[in-house]
Design an enzyme around this catalytic site. Structure first.
Site, mmCIF file in Angstrom:
data_model
loop_
_atom_site.group_PDB
_atom_site.id
_atom_site.type_symbol
_atom_site.label_atom_id
_atom_site.label_comp_id
_atom_site.label_asym_id
_atom_site.label_seq_id
_atom_site.Cartn_x
_atom_site.Cartn_y
_atom_site.Cartn_z
ATOM 1 N N ASP A 1 13.598 14.309 54.508
ATOM 2 C CA ASP A 1 13.639 13.524 53.267
ATOM 3 C C ASP A 1 12.245 13.256 52.703
ATOM 4 O O ASP A 1 12.104 12.799 51.568
ATOM 5 C CB ASP A 1 14.363 12.185 53.504
ATOM 6 C CG ASP A 1 15.852 12.387 53.768
ATOM 7 O OD1 ASP A 1 16.379 13.468 53.432
ATOM 8 O OD2 ASP A 1 16.487 11.471 54.317
ATOM 9 N N GLY B 1 25.677 11.114 50.259
ATOM 10 C CA GLY B 1 26.122 12.125 51.216
ATOM 11 C C GLY B 1 26.450 11.519 52.575
ATOM 12 O O GLY B 1 27.399 11.939 53.244
ATOM 13 N N LYS C 1 20.436 18.955 49.075
ATOM 14 C CA LYS C 1 20.258 17.489 49.051
ATOM 15 C C LYS C 1 20.721 16.976 47.678
ATOM 16 O O LYS C 1 21.420 17.675 46.971
ATOM 17 C CB LYS C 1 18.796 17.134 49.341
ATOM 18 C CG LYS C 1 18.364 17.489 50.768
ATOM 19 C CD LYS C 1 19.130 16.683 51.796
ATOM 20 C CE LYS C 1 18.771 17.075 53.217
ATOM 21 N NZ LYS C 1 19.668 16.460 54.203
#
Ligand code: S3P
Length: 430
Positions: A316, A95, A343
């Site tokens: 994260d 990403g 995500k």
């Protein structure tokens, strides 16, 4: 599909490791090295699959990037030195690569098309394509430029004033990278502080960027100069061993050279709140990104609340925090974390589903999860679902499970931590 048998129930972790280079900073070192003028040297570069995708894209844009020793030598020729790629740019699972790359390509007067893997094909791109289009780039893609494949024809850009609808460093960075090529001053307002590696790196490459509270101002037409970049260790990789050290009985470990940028250290704050016995020894070398050693011991943990502005500083780390909370006394509530749904996988679903399989008392909510304190974990067959952080969280979970754990799709881990199992076995070997 491969699978891996894991069984080290309550085997203590001891000794020290040096976690690999930071993924976010490694990506940016390639990108800024490519658009600066001169020879950039990068040391401690992370050779994970995601960062290798970034290298491959910039090579296709005509940049010479040499892999040397533990790092890179990049021959930058400025933004204007990038050339139209003959091939499709493939970002794989990354990403960060696709979103920041779009910011760079928005200002380049040529055509490119970008694809990624199955997971990238499901992640929202409008958050980047919309502001870049309003700056003047011509961008198209599946479902009105929401998803890959994406095509970009860049060119002359105008500066914008833009309020980010989500607290995202990727979106912020894409606009900054376009802003560096635009006419005028681009102003960005973030809803919360997000990781500031792009801002720090611009200064390292001799550029100027103003950051005041949640405002960021960057002038177009700046010429960046090559730099020497030492990438600190990735706190998001260290996170798995921080959690293992705190939860596996009789453990005591040292994690060396961990990045300590305050926009990334949310997990350390949460661990302190939970009662973890950890000590940080920060280096005093004046690096553009702070780093240090972290000492962690098995600890008695208690539940906590994680919400609001804390979220971007640990986004994260939520999968591994959820596991830690499943070993703590009392409930842990995680809210305002709806970004987890977009995500590498929907991390609310994958974390809850996989940990439930192992016996954790955990439930999903609309914007996070609730972990109902300490539960006895059993073995079972679980899957990373192709998501590196889910794979590593489950491998750490196996240290706390009474039965054998079979981890499906463990290869996803190489996205951010290719030598994860080597390090794990090293800490288990004494
Ligand atoms: C990253 C920013 C974060 C993070 C991702 C890396 C970056 O994403 O989750 O792993 O390098 O800028 P968002 O900025 O979209 O939240």
């Amino acid at each position: 599909m491969t699978s891996l048998k894991l069984k080290n129930y309550k085997h203590k972790l001891t000794g020290e490791i040096t976690v690999p280079g930071d993924k976010s900073i490694s990506h940016r070192s390639v990108m800024f090295g490519s658009v600066a003028h001169g020879e950039t040297i990068v040391s401690n570069f992370l050779p994970g699959d995601d960062c290798l995708s970034t290298i491959s894209c910039f090579r296709k844009l005509g940049v010479s990037i040499h892999e040397e020793n533990d790092g890179l030598r990049i021959i930058g020729k400025g933004f204007e030195g990038l050339t139209e790629p003959n091939e499709i740019l493939d970002v794989g699972n990354s990403g960060t690569t696709i979103r920041l790359l779009m910011g760079i390509l928005a200002g380049r007067p040529f055509f490119s098309s970008i694809i990624g893997d199955h997971s990238i094909g499901k992640r929202p791109m409008t958050r980047v394509t919309e502001p870049l289009s309003s700056m003047g780039a011509r961008i198209d893609g599946r479902k009105n430029a929401m998803y890959t494949p994406i095509s970009i024809r860049g060119g002359k850009l105008n500066a914008i004033e833009y309020q980010l609808p989500v607290a995202s460093a990727q979106v912020k960075s894409a606009i900054i990278l376009a802003g560096l090529q635009a006419e005028g001053e681009t102003v960005i307002l973030q809803p919360a502080q997000t990781r500031d590696h792009t801002e720090r790196m611009i200064r390292q490459f001799g550029g100027e960027i103003v950051t005041e509270d949640r405002f960021i101002k960057v002038k177009g037409g700046q010429k960046l100069k090559a730099a020497t970049i030492h990438v600190p260790g990735d706190i998001s990789s260290a996170a798995f061993f921080l959690a293992a050290g705190a939860t596996v009985p009789e453990s005591s470990i040292v994690l060396k050279n961990v990045g300590l940028n305050p926009t990334r250290t949310g997990m350390i704050e949460v661990m302190k709140q939970m009662g973890a016995e950890l000590e940080i020894r920060e280096y005093e070398n004046g690096s553009f990104e702070p780093a240090g050693d972290i000492y962690i011991k098995s600890s008695v943990l208690k539940g906590t609340i994680i919400e609001g502005d804390m979220i971007p500083a640990l986004i994260d780390e939520i999968p591994i925090i959820a596991l830690m909370a499943a070993q703590a006394d009392g409930p842990t509530v995680i809210r305002n974390a709806e970004e987890l749904k977009v995500k590498e996988t929907n991390r609310i679903d994958t974390v809850v589903h996989e940990l439930q399989k192992l016996g954790a008392a955990i439930e999903a909510t609309d914007d996070g999860m609730i972990i109902h304190g300490k539960s006895k974990l059993r073995g079972g067959t679980v899957s990373s679902h192709g998501d590196h952080r889910i794979g590593m969280m489950l491998a750490i979970a196996s240290l706390l499970c009474e039965g054998e754990v079979i981890l499906e799709q463990p290869e996803a881990i190489s996205v951010s931590y290719p030598n994860f199992f080597t390090h794990l076995n090293q800490l288990l070997s004494q």
